[in-house]
Write a protein that holds these residues in place. Structure first.
Motif, PDB file in Angstrom:
ATOM      1  N   PHE A 132       0.835  -1.197   0.000  1.00  0.00           N
ATOM      2  CA  PHE A 132       0.000   0.000   0.000  1.00  0.00           C
ATOM      3  C   PHE A 132       0.870   1.247   0.000  1.00  0.00           C
ATOM      4  O   PHE A 132       1.896   1.304   0.667  1.00  0.00           O
ATOM      5  CB  PHE A 132      -0.904   0.026   1.246  1.00  0.00           C
ATOM      6  N   MET A 133       0.431   2.254  -0.740  1.00  0.00           N
ATOM      7  CA  MET A 133       1.099   3.547  -0.702  1.00  0.00           C
ATOM      8  C   MET A 133       0.942   4.141   0.691  1.00  0.00           C
ATOM      9  O   MET A 133      -0.092   3.966   1.329  1.00  0.00           O
ATOM     10  CB  MET A 133       0.496   4.476  -1.755  1.00  0.00           C
ATOM     11  N   ASN A 134       1.976   4.879   1.144  1.00  0.00           N
ATOM     12  CA  ASN A 134       1.955   5.336   2.527  1.00  0.00           C
ATOM     13  C   ASN A 134       2.381   6.799   2.656  1.00  0.00           C
ATOM     14  O   ASN A 134       3.246   7.134   3.449  1.00  0.00           O
ATOM     15  CB  ASN A 134       2.856   4.453   3.395  1.00  0.00           C
ATOM     16  N   ASN A 135       1.764   7.681   1.896  1.00  0.00           N
ATOM     17  CA  ASN A 135       2.017   9.111   2.074  1.00  0.00           C
ATOM     18  C   ASN A 135       1.194   9.711   3.205  1.00  0.00           C
ATOM     19  O   ASN A 135       1.322  10.900   3.499  1.00  0.00           O
ATOM     20  CB  ASN A 135       1.731   9.873   0.782  1.00  0.00           C
ATOM     21  N   THR A 136       0.350   8.899   3.838  1.00  0.00           N
ATOM     22  CA  THR A 136      -0.414   9.357   4.990  1.00  0.00           C
ATOM     23  C   THR A 136       0.222   8.943   6.302  1.00  0.00           C
ATOM     24  O   THR A 136      -0.141   9.455   7.358  1.00  0.00           O
ATOM     25  CB  THR A 136      -1.840   8.780   4.956  1.00  0.00           C
ATOM     26  N   GLY A 137       1.138   7.972   6.268  1.00  0.00           N
ATOM     27  CA  GLY A 137       1.731   7.455   7.491  1.00  0.00           C
ATOM     28  C   GLY A 137       0.903   6.370   8.146  1.00  0.00           C
ATOM     29  O   GLY A 137       1.263   5.878   9.224  1.00  0.00           O
ATOM     30  N   THR A 138      -0.200   5.962   7.520  1.00  0.00           N
ATOM     31  CA  THR A 138      -1.061   4.931   8.101  1.00  0.00           C
ATOM     32  C   THR A 138      -1.095   3.664   7.259  1.00  0.00           C
ATOM     33  O   THR A 138      -1.767   2.704   7.609  1.00  0.00           O
ATOM     34  CB  THR A 138      -2.503   5.446   8.248  1.00  0.00           C
ATOM     35  N   ASP A 176      -8.101  17.048   5.676  1.00  0.00           N
ATOM     36  CA  ASP A 176      -6.842  16.570   6.228  1.00  0.00           C
ATOM     37  C   ASP A 176      -5.978  16.000   5.103  1.00  0.00           C
ATOM     38  O   ASP A 176      -6.463  15.239   4.256  1.00  0.00           O
ATOM     39  CB  ASP A 176      -7.149  15.487   7.278  1.00  0.00           C
ATOM     40  N   LEU A 177      -4.689  16.368   5.086  1.00  0.00           N
ATOM     41  CA  LEU A 177      -3.742  15.876   4.070  1.00  0.00           C
ATOM     42  C   LEU A 177      -4.362  15.923   2.671  1.00  0.00           C
ATOM     43  O   LEU A 177      -4.409  14.925   1.945  1.00  0.00           O
ATOM     44  CB  LEU A 177      -3.279  14.457   4.400  1.00  0.00           C
ATOM     45  N   ALA A 178      -4.793  17.103   2.278  1.00  0.00           N
ATOM     46  CA  ALA A 178      -5.560  17.238   1.041  1.00  0.00           C
ATOM     47  C   ALA A 178      -4.751  16.932  -0.207  1.00  0.00           C
ATOM     48  O   ALA A 178      -5.324  16.720  -1.280  1.00  0.00           O
ATOM     49  CB  ALA A 178      -6.139  18.645   0.944  1.00  0.00           C
ATOM     50  N   ARG A 179      -3.430  16.939  -0.110  1.00  0.00           N
ATOM     51  CA  ARG A 179      -2.621  16.635  -1.294  1.00  0.00           C
ATOM     52  C   ARG A 179      -2.963  15.253  -1.853  1.00  0.00           C
ATOM     53  O   ARG A 179      -2.861  15.017  -3.063  1.00  0.00           O
ATOM     54  CB  ARG A 179      -1.138  16.725  -0.935  1.00  0.00           C
ATOM     55  N   ILE A 180      -3.380  14.333  -0.985  1.00  0.00           N
ATOM     56  CA  ILE A 180      -3.769  12.991  -1.427  1.00  0.00           C
ATOM     57  C   ILE A 180      -4.921  13.054  -2.426  1.00  0.00           C
ATOM     58  O   ILE A 180      -4.998  12.262  -3.370  1.00  0.00           O
ATOM     59  CB  ILE A 180      -4.177  12.135  -0.220  1.00  0.00           C
ATOM     60  N   ASP A 196       1.256  16.237   2.568  1.00  0.00           N
ATOM     61  CA  ASP A 196       1.240  14.891   3.130  1.00  0.00           C
ATOM     62  C   ASP A 196       2.690  14.481   3.297  1.00  0.00           C
ATOM     63  O   ASP A 196       3.600  15.300   3.116  1.00  0.00           O
ATOM     64  CB  ASP A 196       0.444  13.922   2.246  1.00  0.00           C
ATOM     65  N   LEU A 197       2.936  13.231   3.644  1.00  0.00           N
ATOM     66  CA  LEU A 197       4.315  12.793   3.851  1.00  0.00           C
ATOM     67  C   LEU A 197       5.111  12.774   2.557  1.00  0.00           C
ATOM     68  O   LEU A 197       6.341  12.727   2.580  1.00  0.00           O
ATOM     69  CB  LEU A 197       4.343  11.406   4.502  1.00  0.00           C
ATOM     70  N   GLY A 198       4.410  12.836   1.422  1.00  0.00           N
ATOM     71  CA  GLY A 198       5.097  12.832   0.142  1.00  0.00           C
ATOM     72  C   GLY A 198       5.595  14.192  -0.289  1.00  0.00           C
ATOM     73  O   GLY A 198       6.376  14.294  -1.237  1.00  0.00           O
ATOM     74  N   GLY A 199       5.161  15.243   0.401  1.00  0.00           N
ATOM     75  CA  GLY A 199       5.654  16.558   0.032  1.00  0.00           C
ATOM     76  C   GLY A 199       4.704  17.675   0.404  1.00  0.00           C
ATOM     77  O   GLY A 199       3.586  17.451   0.878  1.00  0.00           O
ATOM     78  N   GLN A 200       5.175  18.897   0.189  1.00  0.00           N
ATOM     79  CA  GLN A 200       4.411  20.108   0.459  1.00  0.00           C
ATOM     80  C   GLN A 200       3.803  20.615  -0.849  1.00  0.00           C
ATOM     81  O   GLN A 200       4.374  20.451  -1.911  1.00  0.00           O
ATOM     82  CB  GLN A 200       5.337  21.189   1.038  1.00  0.00           C
ATOM     83  N   TRP A 201       2.670  21.266  -0.715  1.00  0.00           N
ATOM     84  CA  TRP A 201       2.016  21.835  -1.884  1.00  0.00           C
ATOM     85  C   TRP A 201       1.453  23.196  -1.478  1.00  0.00           C
ATOM     86  O   TRP A 201       0.260  23.405  -1.354  1.00  0.00           O
ATOM     87  CB  TRP A 201       0.896  20.925  -2.379  1.00  0.00           C
ATOM     88  N   TRP A 202       2.355  24.143  -1.277  1.00  0.00           N
ATOM     89  CA  TRP A 202       1.959  25.425  -0.723  1.00  0.00           C
ATOM     90  C   TRP A 202       1.094  26.226  -1.693  1.00  0.00           C
ATOM     91  O   TRP A 202       0.291  27.054  -1.283  1.00  0.00           O
ATOM     92  CB  TRP A 202       3.194  26.245  -0.334  1.00  0.00           C
TER      93      TRP A 202
END
Length: 748
Positions: free
Chosen positions: A343-349, A385-389, A418-424
């Protein structure tokens, strides 16, 4: 196993109906319903529809009791494309019926390959579209490790779905507030009223407890919902109130407190109901109570992962916490890592939802969920929450959310990372801006830089000006704006996942990520910095977010460790240990100025409250700090300083040291027609300084509206009668170190 097709389904239905005398007469029919979930139809029929495209069979399980482990009936469902459907009618079938699903199909997973089809009819699954559920938690579902290859069920009897008829309830309606006018207050339903003695014990920490007026602090001041009205905020952002698994803490005697482990996207959290099973109507009553006070309601929504988390290996076997989606449609819901085995894990879960591509079930799931909360519960806005996903892997940057007409009037606030990066620059780049979408976003860089300013450590006037103008921030050293409108900058100095504002002046930052400093343990310096931080927040363009209790110095420093104060997600005791629970619960004595129960809190909480309340009142009274678009910069000369060219514009009339030294900045926000002019002076240095050119910037007299370093009664005069209440500034005004002042003039 042979896939159950339409004709096979009819045969199964016929056999079932022939045996109903043994279990209580029921009528079954083919369902034509296109909506997922359980829906009451005409003539007392209930349609059940669930998405399980790779399943070979799905059974509907009907129960007499919410704790029963064995269903009273098992009803075969019929495939209809990617869905499974059945229509049921009979005694006990309708509003309040308890039901679950069991799905059969291929099982591709293994300890080496946890990602893939995961079907096992021994898993008892609730409905991901259920409008109401019994409390969903690990122990409610499983009385032993839920191995993917188990041969007998380990279902513990809890977490059931419940058929619910929303037409029975009164709709809460909506409160319409322009995006630039929002003043948001982030709170946790349980924390906010858990210690209020004026509430019966069964109402504390509940939806109805938060809805109740007339509550008081121990010192007799307004508390609860009345405090929100007195403070003046106009939007409450509820931390997660969708049903979630609280048993995900990592220590004994701890629960997951914040709620970011959603299990059901259509059901309110059962634990916050004052009466068992009443969570739907009580949450609606809370929304209605807030609306009656003119307060909009936001939900903090977690669509980037679920409480199922990722499968894990135990004793050499793969275990999976299947509540619903993991064992119904894992490959259609969750995102695979590049190796297609994990599973992809850019959320940490360990189980990111997959929104890439076109018409995906996961997108429909989220859209239907948002529409329900907006339409049936009266939710006015959402914080993602973690909207980049939501936009991961797609070129449309989550425009599929913004474009849904069912909640077109709702505010959309994104946590753009998210854990994969910032999206300012979330939704403000690559052709996207405020002209084609309504997204706004939390700005972590605002928090970081304003905190450094309060330490005399930012030393970058250009960056500071960018923040107070509402242009956002991309990264350190990058002058690019992150927002195409001021209201798209959602500004914060403290939120739930970090130190409170007070604790950021109490602790030295342990790893450099929080930009906190203990003020050399100087309590008066802490007081001044707290007021400065609140003052900058409420005089910046953009949408301010205030963390619950920050307005009177709430502290979490009573946690076992500094890390606990910073990250208190599991500070809820499963056994009721008050030393654990009170870390997150609000101590209302602090509003009274009493820190006897919170020794790390201040004794000047009422001063902080009145300062915050006064600045909110100022912000709401005139338009200076809540512009819908970027104000025009006016390079004004002294002879046209009061002219119409300045209406609604702004001018920097004083700047201290250049970049590399702590800044000293004075900005005039020229009033629109009928408004006075406001000059805000910010001092990053530890030494006082004097602005001595006041006469150059007004034909009238400047009066002193606010001085953050002074104590209560001297720090702020009433903005609604400033001409008589505020002292004259004269030719010059001195501003103390790490402080700010606000001047006001009618320019006549």
């Amino acid at each position: 196993m042979k896939q159950r097709d339409f004709h096979g389904g009819l045969l199964a239905l016929a056999l079932f109906m022939a045996s109903t005398a043994l279990v209580g007469a029921q009528e079954l029919a083919i369902s034509q319903e296109t909506r997922y979930g359980a829906h009451l139809g005409a003539d007392k029929w209930v349609d059940f529809v669930v998405y399980a495209p790779a399943a070979t069979g799905v059974d509907l399980l009907l129960y007499r009791d919410p704790r029963a482990r064995t269903p009273k009936q098992r009803v075969p469902m019929i495939r209809s494309g990617d869905d499974w459907k059945v229509r049921v009618r009979g005694a006990g079938v309708g509003h309040g019926l308890f039901y679950m699903y069991a799905a059969s199909g291929p099982r591709e997973v293994s300890p080496e390959r946890p990602y893939g089809a995961l079907f096992n009819p021994e898993y008892v699954l609730n409905d991901p579209y259920a409008f109401r559920t019994e409390n969903v938690k690990y122990d409610a579902f499983f009385d032993a490790l839920p191995f993917a290859d188990m041969q007998t069920t380990v279902y513990a009897g809890g977490g059931k779905s419940v058929v619910y008829d929303h037409s029975r309830d009164r709709l809460p309606g909506h409160v319409r507030i322009a995006p630039e006018d929002l003043i948001v207050y982030e709170l946790h339903v349980q924390d906010y009223t858990a210690t209020l003695d004026g509430l019966p014990a069964d109402r504390r920490g509940t939806y109805l407890g938060l809805a109740r007026g007339g509550l008081r602090t121990p010192g007799g001041l307004a508390a609860g919902i009345d405090h929100l009205v007195e403070l003046g905020i106009n939007a409450v952002e509820l931390m997660p109130v969708m049903e979630y698994d609280e048993q995900t803490g990592n220590e004994a005697d701890r629960l997951n407190h914040w709620g970011y482990m959603t299990t059901n996207f259509f059901a309110p959290e059962a634990r916050y109901a004052s009466r068992p099973g009443q969570q739907v109507v009580e949450l609606k009553q809370l929304v209605s109570a807030l609306h009656r006070r003119g307060i909009a309601v936001f939900m903090d929504v977690v669509y980037n992962h679920t409480g199922e988390q990722g499968p894990w290996v135990a004793d050499g076997r793969l275990a999976a916490k299947c509540f619903n989606l993991m064992c119904l449609a894992a490959e259609r819901v969750y995102r695979a890592a590049p190796d297609q085995a994990h599973f992809m894990n850019n959320t940490g879960t360990g189980n990111d939802l997959d929104f890439s591509g076109g018409q995906r079930y996961s997108k429909r799931l989220v859209g239907d969920s948002l529409a329900m909360w907006h339409q049936l519960y009266g939710i006015d806005g959402f914080r993602f929450d973690l909207a980049r996903i939501l936009a991961e892997g797609s070129a449309d940057a989550a425009d599929w959310v913004d474009n849904d007409p069912r909640f077109a009037a709702a505010h959309l606030h994104a946590e753009p990372w998210d854990l994969g990066g910032q999206w300012w620059d979330f939704m403000d780049s690559n052709g996207w801006d405020a002209d084609n979408n309504r997204w706004a976003k939390w700005l972590g860089r605002y928090r970081d830089k304003v905190r450094r300013f309060s330490q005399s450590g930012l030393k970058d006037p250009a960056a500071f000006k960018q923040l107070i103008e509402g242009r956002g921030s991309v990264s350190d050293g990058d002058g690019a704006a992150a927002s195409s409108r001021p209201w798209r900058s959602v500004n914060l100095v403290a939120v739930h996942d970090g130190y409170t504002l007070r604790d950021c002046t109490w602790f030295n930052d342990s790893d450099g990520s929080q930009n906190c400093w203990d003020s050399n343990q100087d309590e008066d310096l802490r007081r001044q910095r707290e007021k400065l931080l609140l003052g900058i927040l409420l005089t910046s363009q953009g949408v301010p977010v205030i963390l619950q209790g920050d307005e009177f110095g709430r502290s979490k420093a009573g946690a076992v460790s500094q890390e606990g104060a910073r990250n208190s997600y599991n500070y809820e005791s499963s056994t009721g240990n008050p030393a654990v629970n009170r870390v997150n619960w609000i101590d209302w004595r602090l509003k009274d100025g009493d820190n006897s129960a919170s020794p790390t809190g201040p004794r000047y909480g009422n001063e902080l409250f009145e300062w915050t309340r006064g600045l909110i009142s100022l912000r709401k009274q005139w338009s200076h700090f809540r512009r819908s678009d970027f104000a025009r910069y006016v390079q004004a000369a002294t002879d046209d300083r009061a002219g119409p060219i300045n209406d609604g514009g702004f001018t920097y009339v004083w700047e201290g040291p250049a970049s590399g030294e702590p800044s000293q900045v004075a900005v005039i926000w020229w009033g629109k027609t009928g408004e006075p002019d406001l000059m805000v002076i910010y001092n990053e240095r530890w030494e006082p300084f004097t602005v001595d050119n006041l006469r150059d910037w007004s034909r009238g007299n400047w009066k002193i509206l606010a001085r953050s370093w002074l104590g209560r009664g001297q720090d702020l005069c009433r903005s609604d009668r400033w001409q008589k209440a505020c002292p004259d500034a004269g030719d010059a005004v001195s501003v103390a170190g790490r402080s700010m002042a606000i001047l006001i003039s009618d320019n006549n």
